[in-house]
Write a protein that holds these residues in place. Sequence first.
Motif, PDB file in Angstrom:
ATOM      1  N   VAL A 187      72.965   3.723  65.187  1.00 23.21           N
ATOM      2  CA  VAL A 187      73.255   2.414  65.760  1.00 23.21           C
ATOM      3  C   VAL A 187      73.612   1.437  64.639  1.00 23.21           C
ATOM      4  O   VAL A 187      73.102   1.553  63.515  1.00 23.21           O
ATOM      5  N   ASP A 188      74.505   0.492  64.935  1.00 23.65           N
ATOM      6  CA  ASP A 188      74.904  -0.559  64.002  1.00 23.65           C
ATOM      7  C   ASP A 188      74.319  -1.880  64.502  1.00 23.65           C
ATOM      8  O   ASP A 188      74.693  -2.369  65.573  1.00 23.65           O
ATOM      9  N   LEU A 189      73.386  -2.452  63.725  1.00 30.26           N
ATOM     10  CA  LEU A 189      72.733  -3.701  64.113  1.00 30.26           C
ATOM     11  C   LEU A 189      73.271  -4.900  63.343  1.00 30.26           C
ATOM     12  O   LEU A 189      72.686  -5.991  63.404  1.00 30.26           O
ATOM     13  N   THR A 190      74.363  -4.715  62.626  1.00 31.11           N
ATOM     14  CA  THR A 190      74.866  -5.808  61.788  1.00 31.11           C
ATOM     15  C   THR A 190      75.647  -6.845  62.587  1.00 31.11           C
ATOM     16  O   THR A 190      76.039  -7.871  62.040  1.00 31.11           O
TER      17      THR A 190
ATOM     18  N   GLY B 229      68.812 -10.405  65.000  1.00 29.36           N
ATOM     19  CA  GLY B 229      67.853 -10.211  66.082  1.00 29.36           C
ATOM     20  C   GLY B 229      68.247  -9.147  67.077  1.00 29.36           C
ATOM     21  O   GLY B 229      67.634  -9.040  68.136  1.00 29.36           O
ATOM     22  N   ALA B 230      69.277  -8.360  66.721  1.00 33.11           N
ATOM     23  CA  ALA B 230      69.721  -7.310  67.638  1.00 33.11           C
ATOM     24  C   ALA B 230      68.618  -6.275  67.851  1.00 33.11           C
ATOM     25  O   ALA B 230      67.881  -5.933  66.923  1.00 33.11           O
ATOM     26  N   VAL B 231      68.514  -5.815  69.092  1.00 35.01           N
ATOM     27  CA  VAL B 231      67.526  -4.800  69.465  1.00 35.01           C
ATOM     28  C   VAL B 231      68.255  -3.657  70.156  1.00 35.01           C
ATOM     29  O   VAL B 231      69.162  -3.898  70.969  1.00 35.01           O
TER      30      VAL B 231
ATOM     31  N   TYR C  63      66.778   9.164  62.947  1.00 36.83           N
ATOM     32  CA  TYR C  63      67.648   8.150  63.524  1.00 36.83           C
ATOM     33  C   TYR C  63      68.175   7.262  62.397  1.00 36.83           C
ATOM     34  O   TYR C  63      67.402   6.798  61.558  1.00 36.83           O
ATOM     35  N   GLU C  64      69.477   7.023  62.417  1.00 38.34           N
ATOM     36  CA  GLU C  64      70.130   6.252  61.366  1.00 38.34           C
ATOM     37  C   GLU C  64      70.483   4.862  61.892  1.00 38.34           C
ATOM     38  O   GLU C  64      71.135   4.727  62.942  1.00 38.34           O
ATOM     39  N   VAL C  65      70.066   3.830  61.140  1.00 37.67           N
ATOM     40  CA  VAL C  65      70.271   2.442  61.572  1.00 37.67           C
ATOM     41  C   VAL C  65      70.999   1.681  60.470  1.00 37.67           C
ATOM     42  O   VAL C  65      70.504   1.562  59.344  1.00 37.67           O
ATOM     43  N   LYS C  66      72.167   1.148  60.795  1.00 38.75           N
ATOM     44  CA  LYS C  66      72.896   0.287  59.868  1.00 38.75           C
ATOM     45  C   LYS C  66      72.470  -1.147  60.106  1.00 38.75           C
ATOM     46  O   LYS C  66      72.508  -1.640  61.233  1.00 38.75           O
ATOM     47  N   ALA C  67      72.037  -1.826  59.038  1.00 43.12           N
ATOM     48  CA  ALA C  67      71.532  -3.190  59.178  1.00 43.12           C
ATOM     49  C   ALA C  67      71.834  -3.973  57.906  1.00 43.12           C
ATOM     50  O   ALA C  67      72.016  -3.399  56.839  1.00 43.12           O
TER      51      ALA C  67
ATOM     52  N   GLY D 194      72.499   2.933  52.032  1.00 45.04           N
ATOM     53  CA  GLY D 194      71.976   1.648  52.458  1.00 45.04           C
ATOM     54  C   GLY D 194      71.628   1.562  53.922  1.00 45.04           C
ATOM     55  O   GLY D 194      71.570   0.467  54.490  1.00 45.04           O
ATOM     56  N   LYS D 195      71.386   2.694  54.557  1.00 45.92           N
ATOM     57  CA  LYS D 195      71.010   2.705  55.969  1.00 45.92           C
ATOM     58  C   LYS D 195      69.536   3.052  56.111  1.00 45.92           C
ATOM     59  O   LYS D 195      68.995   3.863  55.347  1.00 45.92           O
ATOM     60  N   ALA D 196      68.901   2.411  57.069  1.00 51.15           N
ATOM     61  CA  ALA D 196      67.516   2.752  57.377  1.00 51.15           C
ATOM     62  C   ALA D 196      67.495   4.032  58.202  1.00 51.15           C
ATOM     63  O   ALA D 196      68.277   4.182  59.144  1.00 51.15           O
ATOM     64  N   VAL D 197      66.632   4.936  57.840  1.00 46.22           N
ATOM     65  CA  VAL D 197      66.468   6.184  58.590  1.00 46.22           C
ATOM     66  C   VAL D 197      65.036   6.228  59.104  1.00 46.22           C
ATOM     67  O   VAL D 197      64.082   6.153  58.323  1.00 46.22           O
ATOM     68  N   ILE D 198      64.898   6.313  60.410  1.00 47.02           N
ATOM     69  CA  ILE D 198      63.588   6.368  61.046  1.00 47.02           C
ATOM     70  C   ILE D 198      63.280   7.832  61.372  1.00 47.02           C
ATOM     71  O   ILE D 198      64.014   8.477  62.124  1.00 47.02           O
ATOM     72  N   VAL D 199      62.214   8.345  60.779  1.00 47.11           N
ATOM     73  CA  VAL D 199      61.765   9.713  61.034  1.00 47.11           C
ATOM     74  C   VAL D 199      60.671   9.651  62.096  1.00 47.11           C
ATOM     75  O   VAL D 199      59.714   8.880  61.962  1.00 47.11           O
ATOM     76  N   VAL D 200      60.821  10.440  63.148  1.00 45.26           N
ATOM     77  CA  VAL D 200      59.857  10.454  64.253  1.00 45.26           C
ATOM     78  C   VAL D 200      59.328  11.862  64.433  1.00 45.26           C
ATOM     79  O   VAL D 200      60.103  12.831  64.435  1.00 45.26           O
ATOM     80  N   SER D 201      58.004  11.983  64.584  1.00 43.95           N
ATOM     81  CA  SER D 201      57.404  13.279  64.893  1.00 43.95           C
ATOM     82  C   SER D 201      56.206  13.080  65.805  1.00 43.95           C
ATOM     83  O   SER D 201      55.408  12.158  65.592  1.00 43.95           O
TER      84      SER D 201
END
Length: 447
Positions: free
Chosen positions: A366-369, A373-375, A391-395, A419-426
């Motif tokens: 997802v691109d939050l740029t 305050g994007a959700v 999950y890869e997040v551009k911010a 420069g992207k946030a990566v959220i690891v979920v388990s």
Amino acid sequence: MIGARNLALAICILVLCAIGTVSGSGPAPADAEPDGRVWIDGTPLIRAIHEDRGDLYRHIDSDTGGKEHVADTYMPGDARTFIATDFVTEEDYTVNATCRATGDYCYVFVDENETVAEGEIRDLVETFDRVIYPTVTGTFGTEIGVDRDRRIFILLFDIRDSLHDSATELSIAGYFDGSTSNKIDMIFLDADARGSEVRSTLAHELQHLVHHSRDPHEKTWVNEGCSGYAEFLCFSTENRAKVRAFNRHPDTPLAVADGRWARSEGEINQAHYGASLLWTLYLAENYGDRSGDAQRQGFLADLVAENRTGLAGVDATLALHGFNESSEDVFKRWVVANYLDAEGGKPPLGYDGIEITRYPEVTGRVDLTRGTGAVHSFPAAELPPWSAAYYEVKADDPAAVSFANDQGFWMERVVNRNGKAVIVVSPLADRGAFVLTVAEGNGTPAD
């Protein structure tokens, strides 16, 4: 026989999924021999056969407390009959073979109907004596088997595994059978396997033999990880195809049930092997023989000898060596390392012995740029226990990305080199469907 039909069907699916669509004139897969042969390990299949027959632990249950005594010392030219198993019919049959060589730690027998060159026999003996045996026993333990002969019997013969129903032929390179009626320490190798394939297989199967001698009830995923690591130690075999398969399917569970492993086919089957190899290498590099600490050289041998199985065995071995971490703590770092190794990460945030060249497959981006305050909530995804999703997040500020999921699954954020946030979920030991929500700036993820 119903079990045989099910096994044959599973093997067909395994081949077709592993190589893609097959046609009579199509090219062989990259890991095939020139004749279209694809080699695999037969040990999980032989275990499934014994489960079907209800005799998986026959040899253990009939043990009266002492090892069988092998009275004879074999010399080249001596003959012996062995019992093998047909992988298609699940029936046992006999193989008449002749001793072709006696090494310090092995006898090499060849089926009387097979022809193997003397040079190949000598190379096999020298490699086993000088590399495989000392490396595997030095790492995983010296207590071996059911007989009183220090030598391992190696049988080269035609393993009955062919279904002859496609242009690419599945072939079992070798296997270890802990329930065999031979009652000797023995490894089965296909006489057609050559070179690096047969050497890696021999190291792989010897670890199975050692593991079975010390803890015959171990989980398949632990045992196979140790065998993959044995190949790596002996010949720097990285099993890249299996690691790539796991990279493409990071939601493949590490601590998988034996039945699920046996039922897995194609690339998912390979992903299980890749996960187990990487896990064992991670343990070795951070807690064991590759950690640089001489006091940890026996870590994997203690893991193999531990009679608690799976993650409980890892917990016990960590405690034995004075570590405060649990297997859950190690798993959390491991799933992050599987991502960061592609960035050149080193232990504990990567590997020394292997280089993962691509990030694990991303479940969502997802691109939050586009707005402060994007959700964003990703579509629901389901994870089995001891698996992970990325999950890869551009911010604008990746370190400020907030995140939550509706199941309370464990999560961690890393920032990659792009420069992207990566959220690891388990889910760790839990399982189920979840929704991940991420936000930037003043946004607040939904709980």
